[in-house]
Design an enzyme around this catalytic site. Structure first.
Site, short mmCIF file in Angstrom:
data_model
loop_
_atom_site.label_atom_id
_atom_site.label_comp_id
_atom_site.label_asym_id
_atom_site.label_seq_id
_atom_site.Cartn_x
_atom_site.Cartn_y
_atom_site.Cartn_z
N ASP A 27 -19.47 -30.21 -60.85
CA ASP A 27 -19.79 -28.87 -60.34
C ASP A 27 -20.55 -28.05 -61.39
OD1 ASP A 27 -19.90 -26.79 -58.60
OD2 ASP A 27 -17.79 -26.21 -58.79
N HIS A 44 -29.62 -30.03 -60.29
CA HIS A 44 -29.14 -31.34 -59.81
C HIS A 44 -29.84 -32.47 -60.56
CE1 HIS A 44 -26.86 -29.31 -56.81
NE2 HIS A 44 -27.88 -28.94 -56.07
N LEU A 138 -17.12 -51.92 -65.52
CA LEU A 138 -16.77 -50.62 -64.94
C LEU A 138 -17.04 -50.59 -63.44
CD1 LEU A 138 -16.09 -47.52 -65.47
CD2 LEU A 138 -18.57 -47.19 -65.51
C1 FPP Z 1 -22.19 -29.19 -57.36
O1 FPP Z 1 -22.89 -28.22 -58.10
C2 FPP Z 1 -22.90 -30.44 -57.39
C3 FPP Z 1 -23.39 -31.09 -56.29
C4 FPP Z 1 -23.23 -30.55 -54.93
C5 FPP Z 1 -24.13 -32.34 -56.40
C6 FPP Z 1 -23.82 -33.21 -57.57
C7 FPP Z 1 -24.96 -34.13 -57.72
C8 FPP Z 1 -25.45 -34.59 -58.87
C9 FPP Z 1 -24.83 -34.33 -60.18
C10 FPP Z 1 -26.68 -35.41 -58.88
C11 FPP Z 1 -26.62 -36.56 -57.96
C12 FPP Z 1 -26.12 -37.75 -58.62
C13 FPP Z 1 -26.31 -38.98 -58.15
C14 FPP Z 1 -25.80 -40.15 -58.89
C15 FPP Z 1 -27.01 -39.20 -56.90
P1 FPP Z 1 -23.32 -26.89 -57.36
O2 FPP Z 1 -24.67 -27.09 -56.80
O3 FPP Z 1 -22.30 -26.52 -56.32
O4 FPP Z 1 -23.33 -25.88 -58.53
P2 FPP Z 1 -22.94 -24.34 -58.44
O5 FPP Z 1 -21.50 -24.26 -58.02
O6 FPP Z 1 -23.17 -23.86 -59.82
O7 FPP Z 1 -23.87 -23.71 -57.43
#
Ligand code: FPP
Length: 254
Positions: A27, A44, A138
């Site tokens: 997150d 992202h 892993l």
């Molecule tokens: C939450 O941060 C994160 C996500 C919804 C997506 C997580 C995805 C990745 C780290 C990249 C994808 C990885 C692969 C391997 C495909 P948020 O957007 O909710 O952040 P915020 O709470 O600060 O808005």
């Protein structure tokens, strides 16, 4: 549930040691980008670099299973451009990293609903799982289009189908047999669940499997999460005394 991790009645409180299964809610990408005046999608993209770091570090620390929450069923409610970016990032990750993962003995499994995913993405997922199926290093589990309640409903449906087909007697449906219908059937329950960015929620992640997990909520945003933050979470976990609903050994002794 297995009792294998229950404390031995030897008078010593065992520290938790190295977790066998670590599950992470990645997150904070959006906030990381926002702080820099960048579009959320760049957060992202930066988050994928952390994925690579964390996968490498999990292997080095002897963790057996690493589950990463990459896209939740609720994430479909984000702006269309952000959803497209997250889909594109999984495609990109498989394209650019699969050879390395194969070489490094990582075995990939994707959990979550597959019915809503585009055909080409499904094909790539199946290819990644197929090409790494023979690896025994892993276990990298990507939760994609995943929701804990959805997984439980799909598992319940499969169990009901088994009962209807006569391959499962209703009285044989127990916690242990039900577990076999989950997407995670092959994996041990997570020992440690980490959510970055300081949010104190579990957001529909591994609801069944995390019943006795230890939790860690570092304030670090996912793109900034590095090996030292990971080690801090592991060190914190190592101090925990896991009781699985039992009492400490010292109290249990007559
Ligand atoms: C939450 O941060 C994160 C996500 C919804 C997506 C997580 C995805 C990745 C780290 C990249 C994808 C990885 C692969 C391997 C495909 P948020 O957007 O909710 O952040 P915020 O709470 O600060 O808005």
């Amino acid at each position: 549930m297995s009792n294998a991790a229950l404390p031995e009645p030897d008078g010593v409180e065992p520290a938790a040691g190295v977790p066998r299964h670590v599950a992470i809610i990645m997150d904070g990408n959006g906030r990381w980008a926002g702080k820099r005046g960048l579009p959320r999608t760049l957060g992202h993209r930066k988050g994928v670099e952390t994925v690579r770091r964390v996968v490498r570090h999990a292997g080095e620390r002897g963790i057996a299973v690493l589950t990463l929450f990459a896209f939740s069923r609720e994430n479909w409610n984000r702006p269309r451009s952000e959803v497209s970016e997250l889909m594109a990032l999984l495609r990109h990750f498989i394209r650019s990293d699969l050879d390395d993962l194969v070489k490094n003995n990582v075995k990939i499994t994707v959990i979550g609903g597959r019915a809503d995913l585009a055909d080409d993405l499904l094909q790539m997922i199946e290819d990644a799982e197929g090409r790494t199926a023979g690896n025994d290093g892993l276990e990298l589990v990507l939760a994609f289009n995943y929701g804990g309640r959805d997984e439980l409903v799909r598992a319940a449906r499969r169990a009901a189908e088994a009962v209807a087909a006569g391959t499962l007697a209703p009285q044989d449906l127990t916690e242990e047999t039900f577990t076999r219908f989950l997407d995670t059937a092959r994996f041990p329950d997570p020992d440690l669940v980490i959510r970055t960015s300081g949010e104190l929620r579990i957001s529909n992640f591994l609801l069944w499997q995390s019943a006795y997990a230890e939790y860690c909520f570092p304030a670090t945003l996912w793109p900034d999460f590095d090996a030292s933050h990971f080690d801090e979470a592991l060190a914190d976990y190592a101090t925990r005394q896991r009781r699985f609903g039992a009492v400490p050994v010292s109290i249990a002794k007559p």
